[in-house]
Design a protein around this motif. Structure first.
Motif, PDB file in Angstrom:
ATOM      1  N   ALA A  91       0.829  -1.212   0.000  1.00 25.31           N
ATOM      2  CA  ALA A  91       0.000   0.000   0.000  1.00 25.31           C
ATOM      3  C   ALA A  91       0.859   1.256   0.000  1.00 25.31           C
ATOM      4  O   ALA A  91       0.529   2.251  -0.656  1.00 25.31           O
ATOM      5  CB  ALA A  91      -0.930  -0.007   1.215  1.00 25.31           C
ATOM      6  N   GLU A  92       1.960   1.219   0.727  1.00 28.16           N
ATOM      7  CA  GLU A  92       2.797   2.414   0.873  1.00 28.16           C
ATOM      8  C   GLU A  92       3.717   2.664  -0.311  1.00 28.16           C
ATOM      9  O   GLU A  92       3.933   3.821  -0.705  1.00 28.16           O
ATOM     10  CB  GLU A  92       3.634   2.291   2.161  1.00 28.16           C
ATOM     11  N   MET A  95       1.634   0.517  -4.695  1.00 23.14           N
ATOM     12  CA  MET A  95       0.431   1.076  -5.295  1.00 23.14           C
ATOM     13  C   MET A  95       0.640   2.492  -5.844  1.00 23.14           C
ATOM     14  O   MET A  95       0.141   2.808  -6.930  1.00 23.14           O
ATOM     15  CB  MET A  95      -0.735   1.056  -4.297  1.00 23.14           C
ATOM     16  N   ALA A 270      -7.123  -3.496  -6.551  1.00 22.36           N
ATOM     17  CA  ALA A 270      -6.542  -2.226  -6.112  1.00 22.36           C
ATOM     18  C   ALA A 270      -6.217  -1.319  -7.296  1.00 22.36           C
ATOM     19  O   ALA A 270      -6.315  -0.091  -7.204  1.00 22.36           O
ATOM     20  CB  ALA A 270      -5.282  -2.489  -5.292  1.00 22.36           C
ATOM     21  N   SER A 279      -7.405   3.116  -2.674  1.00 17.72           N
ATOM     22  CA  SER A 279      -6.641   1.881  -2.810  1.00 17.72           C
ATOM     23  C   SER A 279      -5.953   1.530  -1.496  1.00 17.72           C
ATOM     24  O   SER A 279      -5.995   0.376  -1.040  1.00 17.72           O
ATOM     25  CB  SER A 279      -5.607   2.035  -3.928  1.00 17.72           C
ATOM     26  N   GLN A 280      -5.310   2.519  -0.856  1.00 16.13           N
ATOM     27  CA  GLN A 280      -4.611   2.265   0.407  1.00 16.13           C
ATOM     28  C   GLN A 280      -5.589   1.919   1.530  1.00 16.13           C
ATOM     29  O   GLN A 280      -5.310   1.048   2.355  1.00 16.13           O
ATOM     30  CB  GLN A 280      -3.770   3.495   0.771  1.00 16.13           C
ATOM     31  N   LYS A 281      -6.749   2.583   1.556  1.00 16.35           N
ATOM     32  CA  LYS A 281      -7.774   2.235   2.545  1.00 16.35           C
ATOM     33  C   LYS A 281      -8.291   0.815   2.307  1.00 16.35           C
ATOM     34  O   LYS A 281      -8.515   0.049   3.256  1.00 16.35           O
ATOM     35  CB  LYS A 281      -8.937   3.218   2.465  1.00 16.35           C
ATOM     36  N   ILE A 283      -6.754  -1.760   0.898  1.00  9.81           N
ATOM     37  CA  ILE A 283      -5.762  -2.754   1.320  1.00  9.81           C
ATOM     38  C   ILE A 283      -5.750  -2.872   2.840  1.00  9.81           C
ATOM     39  O   ILE A 283      -5.655  -3.973   3.398  1.00  9.81           O
ATOM     40  CB  ILE A 283      -4.366  -2.381   0.776  1.00  9.81           C
ATOM     41  N   SER A 284      -5.866  -1.734   3.549  1.00 12.22           N
ATOM     42  CA  SER A 284      -5.906  -1.763   5.015  1.00 12.22           C
ATOM     43  C   SER A 284      -7.142  -2.503   5.521  1.00 12.22           C
ATOM     44  O   SER A 284      -7.078  -3.227   6.523  1.00 12.22           O
ATOM     45  CB  SER A 284      -5.890  -0.335   5.565  1.00 12.22           C
ATOM     46  N   ARG A 508      -2.822   7.331   7.074  1.00 12.05           N
ATOM     47  CA  ARG A 508      -2.505   5.914   6.888  1.00 12.05           C
ATOM     48  C   ARG A 508      -1.476   5.395   7.891  1.00 12.05           C
ATOM     49  O   ARG A 508      -1.596   4.249   8.366  1.00 12.05           O
ATOM     50  CB  ARG A 508      -2.012   5.659   5.455  1.00 12.05           C
ATOM     51  N   TYR A 512      -1.636   2.008  10.048  1.00 11.88           N
ATOM     52  CA  TYR A 512      -0.634   0.972   9.776  1.00 11.88           C
ATOM     53  C   TYR A 512      -0.001   0.488  11.080  1.00 11.88           C
ATOM     54  O   TYR A 512       0.206  -0.717  11.285  1.00 11.88           O
ATOM     55  CB  TYR A 512       0.469   1.511   8.859  1.00 11.88           C
TER      56      TYR A 512
END
Length: 533
Positions: A91-92, A95, A270, A279-281, A283-284, A508, A512
């Motif tokens: 994600a970090e 992506m 994603a 996308s990052q949310k 994956i989390s 994020r 994380y």
């Protein structure tokens, strides 16, 4: 066959399909490859997280991990828990890179970093992995689970192998129709509904499992589980265990980063996000699911150890437990969840197969030969390939039951042939600027050849995950040496061709940190200092 179980199963399955049809009925986004394969880049974090999680939670996991816990211990949990770190790294770092270059497939980066030839080679490797490993095993795992719950072989008076063949046929046909007619958006919407069912089903299995184990008293069941067969409660595998804890820091970490960050059928959800933050949310959110996954993937196996001390076919531990402990209405729900999980993974694999074939192989071939890459023609032939792959998988998958070493062992060893070689050249491509395309091709050839030799020709007396880590380092060294001797004339610059907003999720890092702390807590819980002591 119990009518209540069947009706419950059909109700949940049909409800998920109807919700998908209702939401997508007015969408006109499937007339182009991007619309069909990426849902027009319109997915929010709920769809992304639910779909990534459910795609990972296939029937293979239900059957394979619970069988591993039953026969060994909780060390198999390391695959899921260590993936938390891998997913957050994806994600970090990965992506933002994919969305910045407007990637449709993960090998798109390789085309820009190295050359189109490297992209095609990796696309073929992905496709081989889906043909040989992913799609057949999904069908087989689902068939084992469904037969264990519904007892199709006894109900129809046929052999176990014939029952597996029949269920594989049904699942394959339904999955292919769903994929060919619906595309990615229909799949992800169904996954949201199935994800809710999975949380309910997992909670019911744990509750009724402990109650059954404690003769009607849930807390007595918990106490029984925590004081007997403590060797099965340990997630910290020793050096001589099937899955030593040390492998988390070597090959397992590499495989997990590859799986969550480079495996097309997982990453595709994603890539279809409306922006980087979503996308990052998403994956989390999938990480949260992984933290709860042991309720379905591991705890049933622990309960089965107490209830069925001498199972002849250990792969039936999960479906037999479900069939014995749950009320009929919840048996149908769990069967629908298993079926939905299998369909999700199967459909994601088929969808990615069509994407890779259409965008990275078929379309360039048409353009090289001077033919027009008509979008309708691309979609039509991509769907034809999906149907052909389904037919081959239906024929082959029942024979996986004869593989020596267990179903889960088959899954992990075969997948390693395709995962870490691609991971290696992706990492070197990301971290260097002048390593040439030649290095990528040599790296893939060297890695696959040597790893095959270590698994089939001679024994290094090392766990295969440690072998993967060593080969990763050696292959990286070879690629760097080639880059030193024959560097690219000009350094690589990552192009900016973003199709969506690439502003990252602001809060994020706080989330994380919380997720990583929970991951560590799970390892402590199932360890000698915790309940395994």
């Amino acid at each position: 066959m119990n009518l209540t179980i069947l009706l419950s199963f059909l109700f949940v399955t049909v409800a998920a399909a109807l919700v998908s049809i209702y939401v997508t009925r007015r969408k006109k986004q499937q007339q182009t490859p991007v619309g069909f394969y990426l849902g027009n880049r319109s997915l929010g974090f709920w769809m992304i997280g639910s779909s990534m999680f459910l795609t990972n939670m296939s029937a293979n996991q239900f059957i394979g991990e619970n069988e591993f816990v039953y026969t060994t211990n909780m060390s198999v949990m390391a695959w899921g828990m260590s993936s938390v770190l891998a997913m957050l790294l994806v994600a970090e770092f990965l992506m933002p890179m994919y969305l910045r270059i407007g990637a449709v497939t993960t090998p798109d980066f390789l085309a820009k970093r190295f050359d189109v030839q490297t992209q095609r080679i990796v696309s073929i490797i992905f496709l081989l992995g889906y043909f040989v490993n992913l799609i057949p095993t999904v069908l087989y795992g689902c068939a084992v689970a469904i037969n264990g719950i519904f007892h199709v072989d006894s109900w129809l008076g046929i052999s176990y192998f014939s029952a597996i063949q029949l269920i594989v046929l049904v699942v394959g046909v339904v999955g292919a129709l769903y994929n060919v007619l619906g595309g990615l958006r229909a799949i992800t919407i169904t996954d949201v509904v199935q994800g809710i069912g999975m949380l309910i089903g997992g909670s019911m299995i744990v509750y009724y499992g402990f109650r059954f184990l404690g003769d009607g008293d849930v807390w007595e069941g918990v106490r029984t589980l925590s004081v007997a067969h403590k060797d099965h409660l340990n997630a910290i595998g020793g050096p001589k265990d099937v899955l030593p804890f040390s492998t988390i820091f070597t090959g397992m970490l590499l495989v997990n980063i590859y799986y969550w960050g480079m495996e097309q059928y997982i990453v595709q959800e994603a890539l279809a996000s409306k922006n980087l933050a979503e996308s990052q949310k998403g994956i989390s959110l999938a990480v949260v699911g992984k933290l709860f996954a042991p309720l379905l993937l591991n705890v049933p196996g622990l309960i089965a150890v107490h209830l069925y001390p001498n199972l002849e076919n250990t792969a039936t531990a999960f479906p037999r437990l479900v069939s014995d402990i749950l009320p009929p209405v919840f048996i149908g729900l769990v069967a629908a969840v298993v079926f939905g999980g299998a369909l999700s993974t199967f459909n994601a694999g088929l969808n990615s197969t069509g994407t890779l074939f259409t965008m990275n192989l078929y379309k360039p071939w048409l353009e090289r030969n001077g033919a027009k890459a008509d979008e309708r023609k691309l979609l039509r032939n991509g769907k034809i390939l999906q149907v052909c792959v389904t037919i081959l998988a239906i024929i082959f998958s029942p024979y996986i039951m004869y593989f020596e070493g267990g179903f889960y062992n088959y899954l992990q060893k075969v997948s390693s042939f395709f995962s870490v070689p691609v991971f290696t050249i992706m990492v070197i491509g990301l971290l260097t600027k002048r390593v040439p395309p030649l290095a990528a091709k040599v790296g893939i050839l060297f890695f696959v050849t040597v790893y095959t030799a270590t698994q089939f020709l001679f024994d290094l007396q090392l766990h295969y995950l440690h072998v993967l880590a060593i080969l990763f380092l050696v292959t990286s060294g070879i690629m760097l040496l080639i880059g030193r001797l024959r560097p690219m004339e000009s350094p690589f610059q990552l192009p900016r061709q973003a199709a969506v907003d690439i502003v990252p999720w602001k809060r994020r890092h706080l989330y994380y940190a919380i997720l990583l702390a929970l991951m560590v807590g799970m390892f402590i819980l199932f360890s000698p200092p915790g309940i395994a002591g």
